[in-house]
Design an enzyme around this catalytic site. Structure first.
Site, PDB file in Angstrom:
ATOM      1  N   ARG A  56     -39.276  56.354  -6.090  1.00 52.07           N
ATOM      2  CA  ARG A  56     -38.108  55.832  -6.803  1.00 52.07           C
ATOM      3  C   ARG A  56     -36.847  55.982  -5.960  1.00 52.07           C
ATOM      4  O   ARG A  56     -35.898  55.221  -6.069  1.00 52.07           O
ATOM      5  CB  ARG A  56     -37.922  56.514  -8.163  1.00 52.07           C
ATOM      6  CG  ARG A  56     -36.896  55.756  -8.984  1.00 52.07           C
ATOM      7  CD  ARG A  56     -36.429  56.325 -10.309  1.00 52.07           C
ATOM      8  NE  ARG A  56     -37.272  57.242 -10.985  1.00 52.07           N
ATOM      9  CZ  ARG A  56     -37.160  58.565 -10.900  1.00 52.07           C
ATOM     10  NH1 ARG A  56     -36.226  59.107 -10.123  1.00 52.07           N
ATOM     11  NH2 ARG A  56     -37.970  59.337 -11.570  1.00 52.07           N
ATOM     12  N   TYR A 109     -24.944  32.583 -12.792  1.00 50.37           N
ATOM     13  CA  TYR A 109     -26.342  32.610 -13.254  1.00 50.37           C
ATOM     14  C   TYR A 109     -26.378  33.083 -14.709  1.00 50.37           C
ATOM     15  O   TYR A 109     -25.640  33.990 -15.095  1.00 50.37           O
ATOM     16  CB  TYR A 109     -27.118  33.573 -12.346  1.00 50.37           C
ATOM     17  CG  TYR A 109     -28.570  33.696 -12.677  1.00 50.37           C
ATOM     18  CD1 TYR A 109     -29.443  32.647 -12.433  1.00 50.37           C
ATOM     19  CD2 TYR A 109     -29.077  34.863 -13.233  1.00 50.37           C
ATOM     20  CE1 TYR A 109     -30.793  32.764 -12.730  1.00 50.37           C
ATOM     21  CE2 TYR A 109     -30.422  34.989 -13.535  1.00 50.37           C
ATOM     22  CZ  TYR A 109     -31.276  33.934 -13.280  1.00 50.37           C
ATOM     23  OH  TYR A 109     -32.600  34.055 -13.582  1.00 50.37           O
ATOM     24  N   ASP A 181     -22.539  36.758  -5.082  1.00 44.73           N
ATOM     25  CA  ASP A 181     -23.986  36.542  -5.232  1.00 44.73           C
ATOM     26  C   ASP A 181     -24.347  35.387  -4.304  1.00 44.73           C
ATOM     27  O   ASP A 181     -23.981  34.240  -4.549  1.00 44.73           O
ATOM     28  CB  ASP A 181     -24.291  36.220  -6.703  1.00 44.73           C
ATOM     29  CG  ASP A 181     -25.769  35.955  -6.964  1.00 44.73           C
ATOM     30  OD1 ASP A 181     -26.487  35.571  -6.011  1.00 44.73           O
ATOM     31  OD2 ASP A 181     -26.201  36.102  -8.113  1.00 44.73           O
ATOM     32  N   LYS A 206     -35.915  34.326  -4.884  1.00 48.41           N
ATOM     33  CA  LYS A 206     -35.761  32.887  -4.680  1.00 48.41           C
ATOM     34  C   LYS A 206     -36.113  32.499  -3.242  1.00 48.41           C
ATOM     35  O   LYS A 206     -37.227  32.710  -2.822  1.00 48.41           O
ATOM     36  CB  LYS A 206     -34.332  32.484  -5.067  1.00 48.41           C
ATOM     37  CG  LYS A 206     -33.891  33.009  -6.436  1.00 48.41           C
ATOM     38  CD  LYS A 206     -34.680  32.406  -7.583  1.00 48.41           C
ATOM     39  CE  LYS A 206     -34.399  33.091  -8.914  1.00 48.41           C
ATOM     40  NZ  LYS A 206     -32.996  33.162  -9.298  1.00 48.41           N
TER      41      LYS A 206
HETATM   42  C1  LIG Z   1     -32.340  34.135 -10.052  1.00 51.54           C
HETATM   43  C2  LIG Z   1     -30.953  34.544  -9.822  1.00 51.54           C
HETATM   44  C3  LIG Z   1     -30.508  35.827 -10.161  1.00 51.54           C
HETATM   45  C4  LIG Z   1     -31.417  36.847 -10.789  1.00 51.54           C
HETATM   46  O1  LIG Z   1     -32.465  37.178  -9.959  1.00 51.54           O
HETATM   47  P1  LIG Z   1     -33.892  37.704 -10.506  1.00 51.54           P
HETATM   48  O2  LIG Z   1     -34.600  38.084  -9.273  1.00 51.54           O
HETATM   49  O3  LIG Z   1     -34.501  36.559 -11.256  1.00 51.54           O
HETATM   50  O4  LIG Z   1     -33.589  38.848 -11.423  1.00 51.54           O
HETATM   51  C5  LIG Z   1     -29.188  36.156  -9.911  1.00 51.54           C
HETATM   52  N1  LIG Z   1     -28.341  35.262  -9.377  1.00 51.54           N
HETATM   53  C6  LIG Z   1     -28.734  34.015  -9.042  1.00 51.54           C
HETATM   54  C7  LIG Z   1     -27.751  33.083  -8.440  1.00 51.54           C
HETATM   55  C8  LIG Z   1     -30.047  33.610  -9.250  1.00 51.54           C
HETATM   56  O5  LIG Z   1     -30.433  32.364  -8.928  1.00 51.54           O
END
Ligand SMILES: *Cc1c(COP(=O)(O)O)cnc(C)c1O
Length: 395
Positions: A56, A109, A181, A206
Site C-alpha cells: 500500500r 470529466y 488534468d 485511457k
Molecule cells: C476517465 C477520466 C478520468 C477518471 O479516470 P478513471 O481512471 O476512469 O478513474 C479523469 N479525468 C478525465 C479527463 C478522464 O477522461
C-alpha cells in the site's frame, strides 16, 4: 533444496540466480517485503536506503510506471493511484482543507464535476465552476480563500481548448495552485509544467495504458512538499494501484507514442472526411479552420488536435440509434483512448444528468457524438463512418 517438503517452512527460497536478466519488468505481487533486521528496517524508514515494506505504501511495478510518466511530463516524484479519479481525489483532498475554495472548469470529466458539486461542499470546501477558456470569467470567481483551480486542457466532448497560459499567469499572480488534468492531451501533445501548471493529473486508464484493460491514475506536483502530502494522503486512504495493473500499464505505455501519433493522424483525416458527408451538421476538431480555439491549439498544443473528434448528425435520437447500430466494428462504449475506435453519445451517457437546455447551451444535441479514434486502417474507418452515417440519415 526445497524446504517446503519439510512442512514447517512455507515460503520458498528466492528465485534461482541468473547471470542474465529478464528484458520484461518482473511482476511483483508481493504485499509484504521482509527485512534482514530491525536496524535494516530503521535504515529504510529513515530513508538511508531504499526498500519496500508493504505494497500500500509503494511497490516496484507502480514505481516503474510513475518514473516513466515523470520522464514524459518533465516531473519528479509522481505517484500512481488505483484510478484516475483517485488521482483527482489525491490532488483535491490531499491539498485542500475545510473553508478553502476551489474553482473547476465547467466542463470537467463527469465524476470530477460531481466531486466539485457534491463531495467537496459536503466536506466544507467551497467550489465554483467557470469556463477555462475565459480567464476573466475564472478570475471573477476568485475569493480570498481560493486555493486551487482545476481544469482539463481539452474539454469533453465539445473539444474546447483551455487558456492554460492565461490561467497559469492568473494563478501565479494570486498565489493559487493550478491543477491540470492532462488525460485527453497526454504529454505527447501538452506538458502542463512547461506552461506554468503546479499539479498534473492523469487517468492512465485511457490513452497511456491504451487497451481498456487497466484502471490507474497518476498525480504529481512541481513542489516536493505538495507531492509528499498527496502521496501520504493516497497511502492513508488506500488509493493503491494493483501491481498487475501497473505491469499492464507499463506494457501499454511502451507503445504509447506510436499509438498516439497514429490515432491523431487518423483523427485529422476522419474529421475532414466527416465534414464532407451529407447528414453531418458540424465537425469539431481543435486544429480545423472552423474551430473557435484553433489558435490556442496552434500555440499550446503545437498544432496537435489529439485523437478525439466530435460531430453532430442530423435527425436526433432516431438517427443516433441507427448510426450506432450500423457502425460495424466500432464499440459504442463510454471510454476513450482504446486501441479500437469507440463512440460516445453524451446525451445518453456522460451528460445525461443535464437538462436538454443545459446540453443545448454546451452545443450537445441528440445527434452529437464523440469519437475516440483508434488504430484501425484510416481508409477502412472512413468507410465505416460513411456507411453508418448514410444509413442513419436515410432512415
Ligand atoms: C476517465 C477520466 C478520468 C477518471 O479516470 P478513471 O481512471 O476512469 O478513474 C479523469 N479525468 C478525465 C479527463 C478522464 O477522461
Amino acid at each position: 533444496m526445497n524446504r517446503n517438503t519439510r512442512g514447517s517452512i512455507i515460503r520458498p527460497d528466492p528465485l534461482p540466480e541468473s547471470a542474465s536478466r529478464p528484458v520484461v519488468t518482473p511482476l511483483s505481487p508481493s504485499v509484504v517485503y521482509a527485512s534482514e533486521t530491525p536496524d535494516a528496517l530503521d535504515d529504510q524508514y529513515e530513508g538511508r536506503v531504499h526498500g519496500y515494506t508493504y505494497s500500500r505504501e509503494g511497490h516496484p511495478n507502480a514505481d516503474v510506471v510513475a518514473k516513466r510518466l515523470d520522464a514524459m511530463e518533465g516531473a519528479t516524484g509522481g505517484w500512481v493511484t488505483g484510478s484516475g479519479m483517485a488521482a483527482v481525489t489525491a490532488a483535491l483532498l490531499g491539498l485542500l482543507k475545510a473553508d478553502d475554495h476551489v474553482i473547476g472548469g465547467n466542463q470537467l470529466y463527469g465524476r470530477s464535476l460531481r466531486m466539485m458539486k457534491e463531495d467537496l461542499p459536503r466536506l466544507g470546501i467551497a467550489t465554483s465552476l467557470a469556463d477555462p477558456g475565459d480567464v476573466k470569467a475564472m478570475a471573477a470567481q476568485i475569493r480570498p480563500e481560493t486555493r486551487m483551480i482545476l481544469v482539463e486542457v481539452v474539454s469533453n466532448p465539445t473539444l474546447r481548448v483551455a487558456d492554460i497560459s492565461g490561467l497559469a499567469e492568473l494563478c501565479r499572480d494570486k498565489g493559487i495552485l493550478l491543477a491540470v488534468d492532462n488525460t485527453f492531451t497526454t504529454p505527447r501533445a501538452f506538458r502542463p509544467f512547461d506552461h506554468g501548471a503546479d499539479i498534473v493529473i492523469h487517468s492512465i486508464t485511457k490513452l497511456l495504458a491504451g487497451h481498456s484493460d487497466v484502471m490507474l491514475g497518476y498525480v504529481v506536483a512541481r513542489d516536493a512538499a505538495l507531492n509528499e502530502r498527496m502521496r501520504v494522503f493516497s497511502i492513508t486512504t488506500g488509493m493503491t494501484p494493483s501491481p498487475f495493473d501497473c505491469w499492464l500499464a507499463e506494457r501499454g505505455m511502451l507503445s504509447f507514442e506510436l499509438r498516439f501519433d497514429r490515432a491523431q493522424a487518423t483523427a485529422v483525416a476522419l474529421a475532414d472526411h466527416l465534414s464532407e458527408l451529407p447528414g453531418v451538421k458540424r465537425v469539431i476538431y481543435p486544429t480545423r479552420a472552423d474551430h473557435p480555439d484553433r489558435n490556442r491549439a496552434e500555440t499550446l498544443l503545437a498544432g496537435q488536435g489529439c485523437n478525439m473528434v466530435s460531430f453532430e448528425l442530423d435527425g436526433g435520437r432516431a438517427a443516433a440509434n441507427a448510426f450506432t447500430r450500423a457502425a460495424e466494428g466500432l464499440s459504442f462504449a463510454p471510454t476513450l483512448g482504446d486501441v479500437g475506435t469507440t463512440l460516445s453519445h453524451p446525451a445518453s451517457s456522460s451528460h445525461r444528468a443535464l437538462s436538454v437546455d443545459e446540453r443545448a447551451a454546451l452545443g450537445m444535441s441528440e445527434g452529437f457524438f464523440r469519437v475516440s479514434v483508434g488504430l484501425e486502417d484510416p481508409e477502412q474507418l472512413k468507410q465505416i463512418f460513411s456507411t453508418a452515417i448514410g444509413e442513419a440519415v436515410s432512415k
